[in-house]
Design a protein around this motif. Structure first.
Motif, mmCIF file in Angstrom:
data_model
loop_
_atom_site.group_PDB
_atom_site.id
_atom_site.type_symbol
_atom_site.label_atom_id
_atom_site.label_comp_id
_atom_site.label_asym_id
_atom_site.label_seq_id
_atom_site.Cartn_x
_atom_site.Cartn_y
_atom_site.Cartn_z
ATOM 1 N N HIS A 12 36.711 43.070 31.865
ATOM 2 C CA HIS A 12 38.083 43.148 32.378
ATOM 3 C C HIS A 12 39.105 42.501 31.427
ATOM 4 O O HIS A 12 40.179 42.095 31.873
ATOM 5 C CB HIS A 12 38.165 42.522 33.779
ATOM 6 C CG HIS A 12 37.900 41.038 33.819
ATOM 7 N ND1 HIS A 12 37.314 40.413 34.895
ATOM 8 C CD2 HIS A 12 38.164 40.032 32.933
ATOM 9 C CE1 HIS A 12 37.232 39.106 34.661
ATOM 10 N NE2 HIS A 12 37.747 38.853 33.469
ATOM 11 N N PRO A 14 42.029 41.274 29.499
ATOM 12 C CA PRO A 14 43.414 41.709 29.718
ATOM 13 C C PRO A 14 43.974 42.554 28.578
ATOM 14 O O PRO A 14 44.772 43.478 28.821
ATOM 15 C CB PRO A 14 44.204 40.401 29.853
ATOM 16 C CG PRO A 14 43.233 39.291 29.799
ATOM 17 C CD PRO A 14 41.862 39.825 29.660
ATOM 18 N N HIS A 59 41.989 35.011 38.455
ATOM 19 C CA HIS A 59 42.118 33.984 37.420
ATOM 20 C C HIS A 59 43.338 33.109 37.721
ATOM 21 O O HIS A 59 44.205 32.928 36.868
ATOM 22 C CB HIS A 59 42.270 34.613 36.047
ATOM 23 C CG HIS A 59 41.150 35.519 35.637
ATOM 24 N ND1 HIS A 59 40.978 36.783 36.143
ATOM 25 C CD2 HIS A 59 40.133 35.339 34.753
ATOM 26 C CE1 HIS A 59 39.915 37.348 35.592
ATOM 27 N NE2 HIS A 59 39.381 36.497 34.753
ATOM 28 N N HIS A 125 44.380 40.959 36.271
ATOM 29 C CA HIS A 125 43.668 41.817 35.303
ATOM 30 C C HIS A 125 42.196 42.003 35.663
ATOM 31 O O HIS A 125 41.596 43.009 35.291
ATOM 32 C CB HIS A 125 43.815 41.262 33.878
ATOM 33 C CG HIS A 125 43.148 39.931 33.657
ATOM 34 N ND1 HIS A 125 43.778 38.724 33.862
ATOM 35 C CD2 HIS A 125 41.897 39.611 33.253
ATOM 36 C CE1 HIS A 125 42.952 37.737 33.580
ATOM 37 N NE2 HIS A 125 41.798 38.249 33.216
ATOM 38 N N HIS A 194 31.524 35.644 26.527
ATOM 39 C CA HIS A 194 32.735 35.081 25.928
ATOM 40 C C HIS A 194 32.968 33.657 26.398
ATOM 41 O O HIS A 194 32.508 33.259 27.464
ATOM 42 C CB HIS A 194 33.972 35.947 26.177
ATOM 43 C CG HIS A 194 34.451 36.140 27.587
ATOM 44 N ND1 HIS A 194 33.695 36.692 28.587
ATOM 45 C CD2 HIS A 194 35.658 35.882 28.160
ATOM 46 C CE1 HIS A 194 34.406 36.788 29.706
ATOM 47 N NE2 HIS A 194 35.613 36.283 29.481
ATOM 48 N N GLU A 241 30.944 35.417 34.249
ATOM 49 C CA GLU A 241 31.524 36.518 35.038
ATOM 50 C C GLU A 241 30.503 37.630 35.285
ATOM 51 O O GLU A 241 30.616 38.387 36.258
ATOM 52 C CB GLU A 241 32.742 37.100 34.317
ATOM 53 C CG GLU A 241 33.956 36.173 34.317
ATOM 54 C CD GLU A 241 35.121 36.701 33.481
ATOM 55 O OE1 GLU A 241 36.221 36.178 33.635
ATOM 56 O OE2 GLU A 241 34.934 37.643 32.666
ATOM 57 N N SER A 268 39.881 41.192 22.181
ATOM 58 C CA SER A 268 40.412 39.824 22.202
ATOM 59 C C SER A 268 39.309 38.917 21.655
ATOM 60 O O SER A 268 38.790 39.160 20.561
ATOM 61 C CB SER A 268 40.870 39.455 23.608
ATOM 62 O OG SER A 268 41.319 38.132 23.667
ATOM 63 N N THR A 270 36.358 38.515 23.176
ATOM 64 C CA THR A 270 35.288 38.764 24.140
ATOM 65 C C THR A 270 34.436 39.962 23.721
ATOM 66 O O THR A 270 34.948 40.908 23.128
ATOM 67 C CB THR A 270 35.952 39.026 25.521
ATOM 68 O OG1 THR A 270 36.699 37.874 25.875
ATOM 69 C CG2 THR A 270 34.956 39.327 26.591
HETATM 70 C C1 DHB Z 1 40.007 37.143 28.006
HETATM 71 C C2 DHB Z 1 38.844 37.456 28.700
HETATM 72 C C3 DHB Z 1 38.779 37.261 30.079
HETATM 73 O O1 DHB Z 1 37.676 37.507 30.838
HETATM 74 C C4 DHB Z 1 39.885 36.821 30.748
HETATM 75 O O2 DHB Z 1 39.817 36.719 32.083
HETATM 76 C C5 DHB Z 1 41.052 36.497 30.073
HETATM 77 C C6 DHB Z 1 41.103 36.659 28.692
HETATM 78 C C7 DHB Z 1 40.119 37.350 26.539
HETATM 79 O O3 DHB Z 1 39.113 37.627 25.891
HETATM 80 O O4 DHB Z 1 41.225 37.261 26.026
#
Ligand code: DHB
Ligand code: FE
Length: 283
Positions: A12, A14, A59, A125, A194, A241, A268, A270
């Motif tokens: 998920h 964002p 979150h 998100h 992550h 998660e 990102s 992750t």
């Molecule tokens: C990111 C990953 C997440 O699971 C989250 O909730 C917020 C940010 C990330 O990788 O930026």
């Protein structure tokens, strides 16, 4: 009687939603991720269920950190897209299914899962990005009503992976006695590995993620056997998660068919993954 027709496990992150909202999906940085989604999206587009259940975590956007329910359910007619600090995503609000929510609530409580109830809830998100992964162009509305099931993955002690799987099994039992929908899709969301902060910020573990993507279909017991400390050690502090995928898997048959998997590092910070499971055509 309602039948789960498919399960979709998906990250998920964002920025996946942001890339879609900003029309960046063909950008070389993003196209490998979105190309990986294509076969799943095509298959899903032909199999829109009457209703979906989306297992996710908030979150601290829809609910304050002062109150963190271990398991919760939304019972609203409508869920607004949360403003996470930079405006609401330009995606549709979510139509709920109060009748199914109340059926699940009653049966799950009778089955030993004392859920917290949200009669009002903004979804962040953790909810809208999985919907976008499923349905990139929703137009004015998502493809069907969606019932939120919320899981605490952000505050110690998170529920065990085994308890998440057992919740999914109880959801499966509750659906078997529900007459209000013929077909149900279930989404398990979050992950993959992550860690967003601390000494191991940026940690990803492709070997663990690949094992998880195989085992979620064929050997979920291997995943329910892992303690929360092992999830955090092997998948990072936010990688836990992934226990939410086990709620999805628990609601499905013992044997399922993998339609498609995808894996991409990084989105990102992750590891992003997807597993689409067919509940109807296991050999
Ligand atoms: C990111 C990953 C997440 O699971 C989250 O909730 C917020 C940010 C990330 O990788 O930026
Ligand atoms: Fe998250």
């Amino acid at each position: 009687m309602s039948e789960v027709i498919w399960g979709l496990g998906t990250s998920h992150v964002p920025s996946i939603g942001a890339a879609m909202d900003r029309d960046l999906t063909a950008d070389p940085k993003w196209s490998p991720l979105f190309d990986g989604y294509a076969p799943a999206r095509e298959w899903l587009a032909e199999r829109t269920p009457d209703v979906a259940i989306l297992v996710y975590n908030d979150h601290a956007n829809g609910v304050d950190l002062d109150i963190v329910p271990t398991f919760a359910i939304g019972t609203a007619e409508q869920y607004r897209v949360a403003d996470e600090g930079y405006g609401r995503r330009a995606v549709p609000d979510v139509t709920g299914d109060p009748d199914l929510s109340c059926h699940l609530l009653e049966h799950l409580v009778d089955d030993g899962f004392d859920l917290t109830v949200f009669s009002e809830l903004d979804v962040d998100h953790g909810f809208t990005v999985p919907l976008s992964v499923w349905t990139p162009d929703p137009g004015d509305a998502w493809p069907c009503p969606v019932v939120p099931i919320m899981v605490n993955v952000i505050r110690y002690p998170q529920p065990s992976a085994a308890r998440c799987y057992a919740l999914g099994q109880a959801i499966g039992r509750a659906l078997a006695s529900y007459e209000g929908a013929r077909t149900v899709g279930i989404l398990g969301t979050g992950g993959m590995s992550h860690q967003l902060a601390g000494a191991r910020a940026g940690f990803v573990n492709p070997e663990f993620d690949r094992m998880f993507l195989d085992a979620i279909a064929d050997d979920p017991q291997r995943l329910t056997a892992l303690h929360r400390d092992e999830y955090i050690r092997l998948a990072g502090s936010e990688g836990i998660e992934l226990i939410m995928w086990l709620v999805m898997r628990g609601a499905m048959n013992a044997r399922v068919r993998t339609v498609h998997t995808a894996y991409h590092v990084p989105a990102s910070n992750t590891a992003a993954g997807l597993a689409l499971l067919d509940n109807r055509s296991a050999p």
